[in-house]
Design an enzyme around this catalytic site. Structure first.
Site, PDB file in Angstrom:
ATOM      1  CE1 TYR A   8       5.517 -25.471  18.041  1.00  0.00           C
ATOM      2  CE2 TYR A   8       7.329 -27.021  18.256  1.00  0.00           C
ATOM      3  CZ  TYR A   8       6.863 -25.720  18.231  1.00  0.00           C
ATOM      4  OH  TYR A   8       7.736 -24.669  18.386  1.00  0.00           O
TER       5      TYR A   8
ATOM      6  CB  THR B 295      11.274 -24.766  16.675  1.00  0.00           C
ATOM      7  OG1 THR B 295      11.772 -25.814  17.504  1.00  0.00           O
ATOM      8  CG2 THR B 295      10.260 -25.372  15.714  1.00  0.00           C
ATOM      9  CG  ASP B 296      15.838 -27.393  18.135  1.00  0.00           C
ATOM     10  OD1 ASP B 296      14.618 -27.432  18.400  1.00  0.00           O
ATOM     11  OD2 ASP B 296      16.730 -27.616  18.976  1.00  0.00           O
ATOM     12  CD  GLU B 297      10.216 -29.451  19.173  1.00  0.00           C
ATOM     13  OE1 GLU B 297       9.237 -30.073  18.746  1.00  0.00           O
ATOM     14  OE2 GLU B 297      10.316 -29.062  20.335  1.00  0.00           O
TER      15      GLU B 297
END
Ligand code: NAD
Ligand code: TDX
Length: 333
Positions: free
Chosen positions: A147, A123-125
């Site tokens: 997360y 994910t980009d997170e």
């Protein structure tokens, strides 16, 4: 390649990916999914009858089960995860177990049995918050939630299995997905379904946080390309080039559904809330010729229509166990 293991295939993106792959390719797909609160076999209605599809209920942390499945497959695509930031803030432990240990369990079996390709759906997170500019594949990892820290840890383990053992891996880092079968705890389906029920629309903080939205099928096409043509060991960012403030999205949904803006409630902010995610997807565009086909306006209208037409699907979810989470989450906000 003949047989592919897709993990987490009963979730939002995994189920869309399985439908897409069965349509596009002659492969046999095995779906390993633990059916946690958001895993739902209803997402795969119709697919069960396909002879090239097998469902196995189980966890990616189950070494014996995973080993037995991976010995017969050519590629592994790991979608299985705990995926919701707010839940990770409430209780991080399961995120460590599933997202980190589960990924390592899959990696270990993949190395032992010599799979041709291991794709980690990240994910980009993992890049943290983009105060300005765009995330490239070289942006340092700086996750801010339990997360995203668990996803970043898994990415590092995938990298290590490539560098240490030569496992042929790729990591994809995609921005925020939307589309059919997304669990109604996530922003877009939560707002659509709450608005349809004339319930309050809880916007965190000032509503000015920015996400880069991508239609789930554009994500699926990108993963397919990486599986077949991605350079071994490489990371590929995937983004929709559709940055929007949260409040703009909520207002758009309210407008499209002909509801009143008085449903919108500004509530207490998410702790550690990343201000902005913004992906530079030029690597996958230039190397693999990928680009998003959906415009956000077209995709969101289609998605709103899907939630109107599939009321049974989300009403079942919202009246069950999820209700208790919702009350815990939003009761005091
Ligand atoms: P989701 O929560 O809808 O689905 C996750 C699936 O994984 C569920 O079917 C669940 O039952 C399954 N699962 C959970 N723990 C498991 C375990 N221990 N063993 C086997 N299966 C298990 O999530 P999603 O939104 O479809 O996300 C899929 C993947 O894509 C995740 O890895 C997520 O980090 C990543 N991702 C999501 C987005 C997004 O916007 N939704 C964006 C980028 C990346
Ligand atoms: O009720 C809400 N109100 C609100 O304002 C919810 C649920 C969210 N929000 C805000 C928080 C975020 O700024 O909307 C934005 C999007 O929130 P989520 O849908 O929870 O997504 P996000 O936290 O951005 O993470 C998502 O994108 C990256 C997915 O859940 C992750 O799995 C993925 O990795």
């Amino acid at each position: 390649m003949e047989k592919i293991l897709v993990t987490g295939g009963a979730g939002f993106i995994g189920s869309n990916f399985i439908r897409y792959m069965l349509q596009e390719h002659p492969y046999h797909i095995i779906n390993l999914d633990a059916l946690t609160y958001c895993g739902n076999l209803e997402n795969l209605r119709g697919v069960e009858d396909e002879p090239r599809y097998t469902f196995v209920r189980g966890s990616i942390t189950d070494r014996k089960l995973v080993d037995g499945i991976i010995k017969d497959v050519d590629a592994v695509i790991n979608f299985a995860a705990e995926s919701h930031v707010d839940r990770s803030i409430e209780d991080p432990e399961i995120f460590i177990r599933t997202n980190i240990l589960g990924t390592q369990t899959l990696l270990e079996a993949s190395r032992k049995h010599g799979v041709e390709r291991f794709i980690q759906i990240s994910t980009d997170e993992v890049y943290g918050s983009a105060e300005k500019g765009y995330f490239t594949e070289e942006t340092p990892l700086a996750p801010n939630s339990p997360y995203s820290a668990s996803k970043a840890s898994a990415d590092l383990m995938v990298r290590a299995y490539h560098r240490t053992y030569g496992l042929p891996v790729n990591i994809t880092r995609c921005s925020n997905n939307y589309g059919p079968y997304q669990f109604p705890e996530k922003l877009i389906p939560l707002m659509i379904t709450n608005a349809l029920e004339n319930k309050p629309l809880p916007v965190y903080g000032d509503g000015m946080n920015v996400r880069d939205w991508i239609h789930v099928l554009d994500h699926c096409r990108a993963v397919d390309l990486v599986l077949h043509r991605g350079r071994v060991g490489e990371v590929y960012n995937i983004g929709g080039n559709s940055e929007r403030r949260n409040i703009e999205i909520v207002e758009l949904i309210v407008r499209e559904l002909g509801k009143d803006e008085s449903l919108i409630r500004f509530v207490e902010d998410r702790p550690g809330h990343d201000r902005r995610y913004a992906i530079d997807a030029s690597k996958i565009r230039n190397e693999l010729g990928w680009k998003p086909l959906y415009s956000f306006e077209e995709g969101i209208r289609e998605t709103i229509r899907w939630y109107i037409d599939n009321r049974d699907w989300w009403e079942n979810i919202k009246s069950g166990e999820y209700l208790r989470y919702y009350e815990r989450m939003y009761g005091g906000r």
